[in-house]
Design a protein around this motif. Sequence first.
Motif, mmCIF file in Angstrom:
data_model
loop_
_atom_site.group_PDB
_atom_site.id
_atom_site.type_symbol
_atom_site.label_atom_id
_atom_site.label_comp_id
_atom_site.label_asym_id
_atom_site.label_seq_id
_atom_site.Cartn_x
_atom_site.Cartn_y
_atom_site.Cartn_z
ATOM 1 N N LEU A 76 0.867 -1.170 0.000
ATOM 2 C CA LEU A 76 0.000 0.000 0.000
ATOM 3 C C LEU A 76 0.901 1.216 0.000
ATOM 4 C CD1 LEU A 76 -2.677 -1.103 2.623
ATOM 5 C CD2 LEU A 76 -2.830 -1.164 0.129
ATOM 6 N N ASP A 92 0.982 -4.909 1.992
ATOM 7 C CA ASP A 92 -0.473 -4.972 1.947
ATOM 8 C C ASP A 92 -0.926 -6.262 2.627
ATOM 9 O OD1 ASP A 92 -3.161 -5.023 1.353
ATOM 10 O OD2 ASP A 92 -2.911 -4.862 -0.816
ATOM 11 N N ASP A 96 -9.884 -6.051 4.221
ATOM 12 C CA ASP A 96 -10.814 -4.984 3.875
ATOM 13 C C ASP A 96 -10.412 -3.713 4.617
ATOM 14 O OD1 ASP A 96 -12.384 -6.540 2.209
ATOM 15 O OD2 ASP A 96 -13.765 -7.120 3.810
ATOM 16 N N THR A 97 -10.692 -2.580 4.017
ATOM 17 C CA THR A 97 -10.286 -1.307 4.624
ATOM 18 C C THR A 97 -10.973 -1.044 5.959
ATOM 19 O OG1 THR A 97 -11.955 -0.138 3.323
ATOM 20 C CG2 THR A 97 -9.717 -0.214 2.430
ATOM 21 N N ASP A 98 -12.138 -1.643 6.194
ATOM 22 C CA ASP A 98 -12.828 -1.427 7.464
ATOM 23 C C ASP A 98 -12.469 -2.471 8.525
ATOM 24 O OD1 ASP A 98 -14.137 -3.505 6.197
ATOM 25 O OD2 ASP A 98 -16.152 -2.716 6.505
ATOM 26 N N ASP A 99 -11.550 -3.381 8.220
ATOM 27 C CA ASP A 99 -11.082 -4.358 9.197
ATOM 28 C C ASP A 99 -10.286 -3.611 10.272
ATOM 29 O OD1 ASP A 99 -9.269 -6.299 10.510
ATOM 30 O OD2 ASP A 99 -10.084 -7.705 9.031
ATOM 31 N N MET A 102 -6.542 -3.030 9.974
ATOM 32 C CA MET A 102 -6.031 -2.061 8.990
ATOM 33 C C MET A 102 -5.692 -0.720 9.633
ATOM 34 S SD MET A 102 -5.565 -3.340 6.017
ATOM 35 C CE MET A 102 -5.563 -2.006 4.842
ATOM 36 N N PHE A 106 -2.747 1.827 8.397
ATOM 37 C CA PHE A 106 -2.944 3.223 8.026
ATOM 38 C C PHE A 106 -2.144 4.165 8.930
ATOM 39 C CE2 PHE A 106 -7.167 1.641 6.258
ATOM 40 C CZ PHE A 106 -6.650 1.525 4.975
ATOM 41 N N VAL A 161 -7.342 2.504 -3.144
ATOM 42 C CA VAL A 161 -7.884 1.727 -2.034
ATOM 43 C C VAL A 161 -8.766 2.600 -1.145
ATOM 44 C CG1 VAL A 161 -7.297 0.357 0.020
ATOM 45 C CG2 VAL A 161 -5.918 0.151 -2.054
ATOM 46 N N ILE A 162 -8.213 3.703 -0.693
ATOM 47 C CA ILE A 162 -8.908 4.586 0.248
ATOM 48 C C ILE A 162 -8.103 5.876 0.362
ATOM 49 C CG2 ILE A 162 -7.705 3.785 2.333
ATOM 50 C CD1 ILE A 162 -10.455 3.812 3.755
ATOM 51 N N SER A 163 -8.697 6.894 0.917
ATOM 52 C CA SER A 163 -7.978 8.128 1.233
ATOM 53 C C SER A 163 -8.170 8.419 2.710
ATOM 54 C CB SER A 163 -8.522 9.318 0.435
ATOM 55 O OG SER A 163 -8.196 9.212 -0.919
#
Length: 179
Positions: A76, A92, A96-99, A102, A106, A161-163
């Motif tokens: 990532l 990586d 999932d980003t909401d796990d 993570m 981040f 993936v996400i911001s």
Amino acid sequence: MPILAGIHSASRIQRAMQQSPIPEMIADLAAGNITPASSIAELRMRYRKDRLCEAEAKACMSHACRAHATAAGSVLVVTDDGGNICFGHVPDPGLDTDDPKMATVFQLLGKTIDAGHAAGIVAARPTADASSSVEYPVFAMPAFEYERAHGQAVEAYGTYVISFRITVTRPTASSTPTG
């Protein structure tokens, strides 16, 4: 109306991929002949027999990077909002980003961002807001040692993936020291 063999969408997409330079790009990534940070100009020169325009080179390399990341592992990568600066990367975990696990990933990515970068961006904005935030997109890319200058390649070829946002409070006129 019956669907003729070889005419449906999946078949058409498969043929298009096989006729494109994507399989060759995947092989070149695996062999180290190109990197996930190769410029579009470099790709157009290397695959000139395919007469790729910039958009085609970018799209083909995006597909090749996804395939190579699946085979060789991914990281990532966090960049600035303009896609100019690559701040850092971490392995990586494939979650999932909401796990909840993570959050640690981040946090590690957030620590790679230059301390004053968000403050400098906010200070340069001509707004009277008391506080503001700066967005930092995260992309999945094939495992590679990305450098600061690779931000454009990451944004061009990476899978978003996400911001996350870093909020910076602007100093008010009453809090700045006077002469």
